[in-house]
Each structure stands twice: as C-alpha cells, then as structure tokens.
Write an enzyme that holds these catalytic residues in place. Structure first.
Site, mmCIF file in Angstrom:
data_model
loop_
_atom_site.group_PDB
_atom_site.id
_atom_site.type_symbol
_atom_site.label_atom_id
_atom_site.label_comp_id
_atom_site.label_asym_id
_atom_site.label_seq_id
_atom_site.Cartn_x
_atom_site.Cartn_y
_atom_site.Cartn_z
ATOM 1 N N ARG A 128 21.661 15.579 -5.418
ATOM 2 C CA ARG A 128 22.666 14.500 -5.275
ATOM 3 C C ARG A 128 24.004 15.003 -4.749
ATOM 4 O O ARG A 128 25.035 14.365 -4.942
ATOM 5 C CB ARG A 128 22.871 13.769 -6.601
ATOM 6 N N LYS A 150 30.225 12.462 9.204
ATOM 7 C CA LYS A 150 29.010 11.712 9.551
ATOM 8 C C LYS A 150 27.859 12.705 9.599
ATOM 9 O O LYS A 150 27.910 13.681 10.357
ATOM 10 C CB LYS A 150 29.157 11.034 10.912
ATOM 11 N N GLU A 192 33.666 14.800 25.212
ATOM 12 C CA GLU A 192 34.232 14.328 23.937
ATOM 13 C C GLU A 192 35.722 14.685 23.830
ATOM 14 O O GLU A 192 36.464 14.027 23.110
ATOM 15 C CB GLU A 192 33.446 14.903 22.746
ATOM 16 N N LYS A 234 41.164 13.187 15.745
ATOM 17 C CA LYS A 234 40.040 12.727 14.913
ATOM 18 C C LYS A 234 40.470 12.650 13.454
ATOM 19 O O LYS A 234 40.113 11.703 12.740
ATOM 20 C CB LYS A 234 38.819 13.636 15.090
ATOM 21 N N GLU A 244 34.261 3.896 8.846
ATOM 22 C CA GLU A 244 34.149 3.051 10.043
ATOM 23 C C GLU A 244 34.056 1.564 9.721
ATOM 24 O O GLU A 244 33.151 0.863 10.159
ATOM 25 C CB GLU A 244 32.944 3.498 10.889
ATOM 26 N N ARG A 248 37.818 3.494 13.111
ATOM 27 C CA ARG A 248 37.037 4.674 13.490
ATOM 28 C C ARG A 248 36.085 4.405 14.653
ATOM 29 O O ARG A 248 35.708 5.326 15.383
ATOM 30 C CB ARG A 248 36.265 5.215 12.273
ATOM 31 N N ASN A 252 33.892 6.006 19.251
ATOM 32 C CA ASN A 252 32.615 5.814 19.943
ATOM 33 C C ASN A 252 32.802 5.332 21.383
ATOM 34 O O ASN A 252 31.862 4.801 21.978
ATOM 35 C CB ASN A 252 31.744 4.813 19.171
ATOM 36 N N HIS A 255 29.989 5.652 23.847
ATOM 37 C CA HIS A 255 28.747 5.916 23.123
ATOM 38 C C HIS A 255 27.747 4.762 23.205
ATOM 39 O O HIS A 255 26.547 4.985 23.100
ATOM 40 C CB HIS A 255 29.039 6.237 21.656
ATOM 41 N N HIS A 259 24.355 5.935 24.406
ATOM 42 C CA HIS A 259 23.113 5.919 23.618
ATOM 43 C C HIS A 259 21.996 5.232 24.391
ATOM 44 O O HIS A 259 20.827 5.621 24.283
ATOM 45 C CB HIS A 259 23.338 5.225 22.271
ATOM 46 N N HIS A 272 23.782 14.796 24.991
ATOM 47 C CA HIS A 272 24.568 13.728 24.368
ATOM 48 C C HIS A 272 25.929 13.568 25.072
ATOM 49 O O HIS A 272 26.344 12.464 25.435
ATOM 50 C CB HIS A 272 24.744 14.052 22.883
#
Ligand code: NAD
Ligand code: GLY
Length: 368
Positions: A128, A150, A192, A234, A244, A248, A252, A255, A259, A272
C-alpha cells in the site's frame, strides 16, 4: 535569464504539503555522496532499471547507495514502451516479495519515463505504498515525467490507463547521463521542453530558440537551464493542481493529437516526444483557426520543432482515425474531445472544438 553553471547543482521544490520534495539538478550527481543523504531510512533499497540504462549507470548507483542501505537489490527489465505493462510490473513485485522486502524499502527508478512511471506505480502499490526516488536519465524524464507523481502502466486498450498519483520523495536529474542519450531521444525530450513556452512562459521560448544549437550539442549549461526552467514551471503547475482537476491539463499541450498519432501508428513507431511535438503543431493550428493566435505564431513553433529534429508533418492516418483515438483520451468528457489550445502566446486554455474543424486541421497538418 542566466543559465545555471554546469559545475553547480540547482534545487527546485515541489510544494505539496507533507508530500513536498526536491528536484536536484546538476552534473555528477549519481557519484556525489551528498545526493543520497537524508532519504527515508530502510534496510533495503531496490533499483529498477532496464537492459539499456543498467549497463551504463547501475553499478555507479549501487555503489552510491551502499553506505545507506544494508541491501541494495536491483532488477533489470527489458527496455521499451512495449514492456510498460502489468506483466513487467509483476516482476518488480516478485523481487520485492521474493527478497522479503518490508514496507520501508525504498525503490529507485533508474532510466527514462518508462522506468519512472512503472517503478512509481510499483511503489504506490507495494504494501500500500513505499517511498521511491526518481533518477531520470532521459531529457524527457528530467523535464517532465519524473516530476509530479503521475505513475502508470499501459493496458492493451490504452496508454497509461492503469496508474496512480503517487509522488516520489526526491528527483535526481544527473545531467551527465544525457551525454549517452541517442540523438533521436534528445529531440523527443526537446518537444516537452518547448511545450512549456507556449503554455506558460514565452521568455523561455525565446531562450530555447536562441540556445537550441547549444542544446542539440548537449552543452552542459544550456541543458542545466532547460531542465531547471522546465521543472520550475511544472512544479508551479503541479503545486496548484496535483490531481489535474483543472490547470494541470495545460501540461498536456500536444498530447491529445500526439496520443492519437502514437495509438494510430502502433505504440513505439514514433517516440512519445515526437508525437507530442507534432501534436503541438496541430493544436497550435487549431488555436489559429479559432482565432486565438496568428499564422506567424504557428510558423514560429513549426520552424523551432523542425530545427529540434522533430517531425512536423503528421502521419496520414485519416482524420476519422485521429478523432476515434482522441475520444478515449483521459481529458475527454462523455466522448467530447477536449484540447489544450493556446489562447494567447504564453497562456493555454482547455476546451472542445467542432469535429469538422478538427478534421480540417488534421488533414492540413498531414500534408507534406
Ligand atoms: P524511455 O523511458 O523509453 O527512454 C527512451 C530510450 O532511451 C529507452 O530505450 C531507454 O532505455 C533509453 N535511455 C534512457 N536513458 C538513457 C541514457 N542516459 N543513455 C542512453 N539511453 C538511455 O522513454 P522516455 O522518452 O524517457 O519516456 C517516455 C515515457 O514517459 C512514456 O511511457 C510516457 O507515457 C511517459 N511519460 C510520463 C509522464 C508523466 O508525467 N508521468 C510524462 C511524459 C511522459
Ligand atoms: N505530463 C503531463 C503531466 O504531468 O501532467
């Protein structure tokens, strides 16, 4: 704006209350004993790396950690996005359980974004939650993926679909590791870096334009500033919106289209960062069509991307294929695609756009 001297190191703090942590940026950090002081105490550490980065940096990290942990374990996973899976994740748990690692064990992610995302998710889940440290070795990971918590693995039906928000206890960006990075990966990381200009800081975009040749030549001072300023931006955004719920999402930029390129071509065909770079140009064109920015702004980003070694023409997958892939984007709401657009240079907005207009932009962006 003065670049950080290559010999010194910089600290950027992520402010998240009791989950705050430092990003340490500098040359020679892996071998510097002070880098590893003050981490959570534990009997065991587990370094997670892959078969490309391991041969380059594993031994040095092991040596650096030995004074701090009775056992410094490691696992070397196969390299590549194709292995960012539940099955590979399980191999990390196999080692942790097989070696009777307790709930204080500290995990170290040594590698690019794939290692960072997967190790972070393993740390979030094992017993956990155990502490983890990011040791990013790609430009993309140093300016983006190692920061902000993330973590994820891919599912056959979607990228990064299984994951958690889980913050590291420290991020160590050793700039020397960027010297062994393949050129194509350096360019992918630059996408990026460039991203932060249009969404937040046009002075940074000016600086990137002026210093791009130095960055491509891996000049230590230029890289130090690019990583530091990216992490500062960031940190500012994540500090305001960790999960987000709003702001936030601007991180992206590029993105949503990106994607769709990655998924449409099959993951791994384009890197990417390459897909994000080309996606930024599509998002900029959509912003222009909505009247937010002018053609000169789009032209400026396009020539910067081209100089950075990034693809500027999208793959001709057909607008419908793009739209279908974009509807499963995590930002989509009830099937409505939401785009990060440039409202004015230096400021982003997240909103929908008519399918017909998006399709026109895609067709335009895929013509050579
Ligand atoms: P990557 O981890 O696959 O690394 C790229 C390649 O470079 C790999 O072959 C790797 O082994 C190799 N490599 C790494 N460091 C090296 C070095 N110093 N010298 C030589 N080779 C080296 O890819 P990436 O671009 O770092 O990261 C992409 C991943 O990050 C994607 O899975 C993406 O989804 C994820 N990502 C996550 C976030 C986030 O916020 N968590 C943000 C952006 C991207
Ligand atoms: N890379 C996008 C984010 O961290 O939110």
């Amino acid at each position: 704006m003065t670049p950080t001297p290559a010999s010194s190191s910089a600290l950027v703090d992520i402010q998240l209350g009791d989950r705050s942590y430092p990003i340490v940026i500098g040359a020679g950090l892996i071998d510097r004993p002070s880098t590893w002081e003050g981490l959570p105490r534990a009997a065991s550490a587990l370094i997670v790396t892959n078969d490309v980065v391991g041969p380059l940096y594993l031994e040095r990290l092991q040596r650096a950690l030995q004074p701090h942990y009775a056992r410094v374990l490691h696992i070397v996973l196969p390299d590549g996005e194709a292995y960012k899976t539940w099955e590979t994740l399980n191999r990390i748990f196999d080692v942790l359980l097989g070696q009777a690692c307790d709930r204080k064990t500290v995990l170290f992610a040594l590698g690019g974004g794939v290692m960072g995302d997967m190790t972070g998710f393993a740390a979030a889940c094992y017993m956990r939650g155990v502490p983890f440290v990011q040791v990013p070795t790609t430009l993309l990971a140093q300016v983006d993926s190692s920061v902000g918590g993330k973590t994820a693995v891919n599912h056959p039906m979607g990228k990064n679909m299984i994951g958690a928000f889980y913050q590291p206890v420290r991020v160590v960006c050793d700039l020397d590791t960027l010297q062994t990075l393949p050129s194509r990966e350096l360019s992918a990381g630059l996408a990026e870096v460039i991203k932060y200009g249009p969404i937040h800081d046009m002075a940074f975009l000016d600086w990137i334009e002026a210093n791009l040749d130095l960055l491509l030549a891996r000049d230590a001072s230029a890289l130090a500033w690019a990583v530091r300023r990216s992490c500062e931006i960031k940190a500012e955004v994540v500090g305001q919106d960790e999960r987000e719920s709003g702001l936030r999402a601007i991180l992206n930029f590029g993105h949503t289209f990106g994607h769709a390129i990655e998924a449409g071509l099959g993951f791994g065909a384009w890197l990417h960062g390459e897909a994000v770079g080309c996606g930024m140009l599509m998002a900029a064109r959509l912003s222009e069509r909505l009247g937010y920015v002018d053609a000169a702004f789009v032209g400026r980003l396009t020539s910067l991307a081209r100089r950075a070694g990034l693809p500027t023409v999208g793959p001709a997958l057909g607008a419908q294929s793009y739209l279908e892939h974009m509807r499963v984007d995590k930002k989509a709401q009830d099937g409505d695609i939401r785009f990060v657009l440039i409202q004015r240079p230096g400021q982003a907005v997240v909103q929908g756009a008519p399918d017909a207009l998006v399709a026109e932009v895609i067709e335009q962006s895929c013509r050579s």
